[in-house]
Design a protein around this motif. Sequence first.
Motif, mmCIF file in Angstrom:
data_model
loop_
_atom_site.group_PDB
_atom_site.id
_atom_site.type_symbol
_atom_site.label_atom_id
_atom_site.label_comp_id
_atom_site.label_asym_id
_atom_site.label_seq_id
_atom_site.Cartn_x
_atom_site.Cartn_y
_atom_site.Cartn_z
ATOM 1 N N ASN A 101 5.040 15.665 17.807
ATOM 2 C CA ASN A 101 5.932 14.572 17.427
ATOM 3 C C ASN A 101 5.777 13.364 18.361
ATOM 4 N N SER A 102 5.676 13.643 19.667
ATOM 5 C CA SER A 102 5.508 12.541 20.620
ATOM 6 C C SER A 102 4.182 11.814 20.406
ATOM 7 N N LEU A 103 3.127 12.578 20.107
ATOM 8 C CA LEU A 103 1.823 11.949 19.864
ATOM 9 C C LEU A 103 1.865 11.063 18.623
ATOM 10 N N ILE A 104 2.512 11.526 17.553
ATOM 11 C CA ILE A 104 2.609 10.717 16.329
ATOM 12 C C ILE A 104 3.427 9.464 16.608
ATOM 13 N N TYR A 105 4.587 9.649 17.230
ATOM 14 C CA TYR A 105 5.480 8.515 17.518
ATOM 15 C C TYR A 105 4.796 7.484 18.407
ATOM 16 N N ALA A 106 4.274 7.918 19.541
ATOM 17 C CA ALA A 106 3.670 6.976 20.483
ATOM 18 C C ALA A 106 2.345 6.427 19.972
ATOM 19 N N PHE A 231 1.620 2.924 24.910
ATOM 20 C CA PHE A 231 1.680 4.360 24.646
ATOM 21 C C PHE A 231 2.602 5.057 25.644
ATOM 22 N N ILE A 232 2.473 4.694 26.922
ATOM 23 C CA ILE A 232 3.337 5.308 27.935
ATOM 24 C C ILE A 232 4.799 4.938 27.689
ATOM 25 N N ASN A 233 5.042 3.678 27.321
ATOM 26 C CA ASN A 233 6.411 3.233 27.059
ATOM 27 C C ASN A 233 7.041 4.010 25.900
ATOM 28 N N ALA A 234 6.268 4.176 24.819
ATOM 29 C CA ALA A 234 6.787 4.935 23.674
ATOM 30 C C ALA A 234 6.921 6.421 24.005
ATOM 31 N N TRP A 235 5.987 6.940 24.775
ATOM 32 C CA TRP A 235 6.030 8.374 25.145
ATOM 33 C C TRP A 235 7.291 8.693 25.958
ATOM 34 N N ASN A 236 7.713 7.767 26.817
ATOM 35 C CA ASN A 236 8.882 8.010 27.677
ATOM 36 C C ASN A 236 10.199 7.571 27.033
ATOM 37 N N ASP A 237 10.139 7.015 25.836
ATOM 38 C CA ASP A 237 11.358 6.506 25.201
ATOM 39 C C ASP A 237 12.333 7.655 24.901
ATOM 40 N N LEU A 253 9.275 14.743 22.567
ATOM 41 C CA LEU A 253 9.453 15.688 23.667
ATOM 42 C C LEU A 253 10.570 15.272 24.614
ATOM 43 N N THR A 254 10.754 13.971 24.830
ATOM 44 C CA THR A 254 11.810 13.528 25.741
ATOM 45 C C THR A 254 13.185 13.971 25.243
ATOM 46 N N LEU A 255 13.391 13.878 23.949
ATOM 47 C CA LEU A 255 14.676 14.282 23.379
ATOM 48 C C LEU A 255 14.830 15.797 23.419
ATOM 49 N N ALA A 256 13.735 16.503 23.180
ATOM 50 C CA ALA A 256 13.794 17.963 23.212
ATOM 51 C C ALA A 256 14.127 18.485 24.599
ATOM 52 N N LEU A 257 13.656 17.794 25.640
ATOM 53 C CA LEU A 257 13.963 18.230 27.000
ATOM 54 C C LEU A 257 15.456 18.111 27.289
ATOM 55 N N GLY A 258 16.079 17.037 26.792
ATOM 56 C CA GLY A 258 17.524 16.890 26.974
ATOM 57 C C GLY A 258 18.298 17.984 26.267
ATOM 58 N N VAL A 259 17.870 18.335 25.046
ATOM 59 C CA VAL A 259 18.527 19.414 24.306
ATOM 60 C C VAL A 259 18.301 20.743 25.008
#
Length: 306
Positions: A101-106, A231-237, A253-259
């Motif tokens: 998901n992070s790869l597609i988004y970023a 890419f880094i900015n979107a990856w860390n969003d 992945l950033t959101l999944a880590l919070g969950v």
Amino acid sequence: MSAIAMPARTKRSRGRRISPGRIAAWTYLGIVVAITLFPFYWILRTALSNNYALATDPSSPLPVGFTFGAFERALGIAGTAAAQAQGGSGASLDLALFLRNSLIYAGVQTVIIVACSTAAAYAFARLQWRGRNVVFGVLLSALMVPAVFTLLPNFVTIKDLGLTNSFAGLILPGAFFSAFCLFFLRQFMLGISSEIEEAAVIDGAGPVRVLLRIVLPMCAAPIATVSLLMFINAWNDYMWPLLVTNQQSTEPLTLALGVFKQSSPQAAPDWAGLMAATLLSALPMLLLLFAFGRRIINSIGFSGLK
């Protein structure tokens, strides 16, 4: 011979003398590097610790109860019983799904935003048209608008369009314009010699052909740089995905880590597992920076940015 060699030797020894200013500069640099790297070291130390043992010696500089169990929990290869035995919550993290998901988004957002910004930068840097500088000033003023101001209007728009919980809702609001990306590429294009471009125009090439055949190859380095930064900015969003999606099929992945951290409200957080997952999620970005870090610095120098 010895009388001639002595002054040269004395001169070399004076050249090697380290001045107090150089010592102070190296000391300052060492302190800055240590402060920068310390969070990465502490993440690694926590990830290699037993989650139960962490509370017994929280200030230890070395891993407490050394184990790779946190990485096994983050990768989803540890069973529920084994995870709970090491202080984990037993919650699973589908790392492959969230990485996808992070790869597609970023990735998709980076491709669109760099393509749009390159075309706009070419129009502002190389084409002559009335009101060019005024329009560029208006667009550049977007740099002074805090991103948080646009979150609510973008969310209302995406919700009215029915694009919540979709990659389109994640990508579209930030895909077509970046003031920084536009400014960065325009600054580089302003420094390109116009002789080759004028020769192509004399041969009958239009603006699109000049952009694709001449300007783009000459801007490969800055385009690669802004691509990496976007890419880094979107990856860390984190904030925008938190507003738009709540389904695992589109969560980055950033959101999944919070969950993952909040998955067991009755128990203590699985800090070791969270740090291991954070380290794994940051690994692609660290590899990119190691591979292209020098190119980023060189391109920023060519663009005139400080």
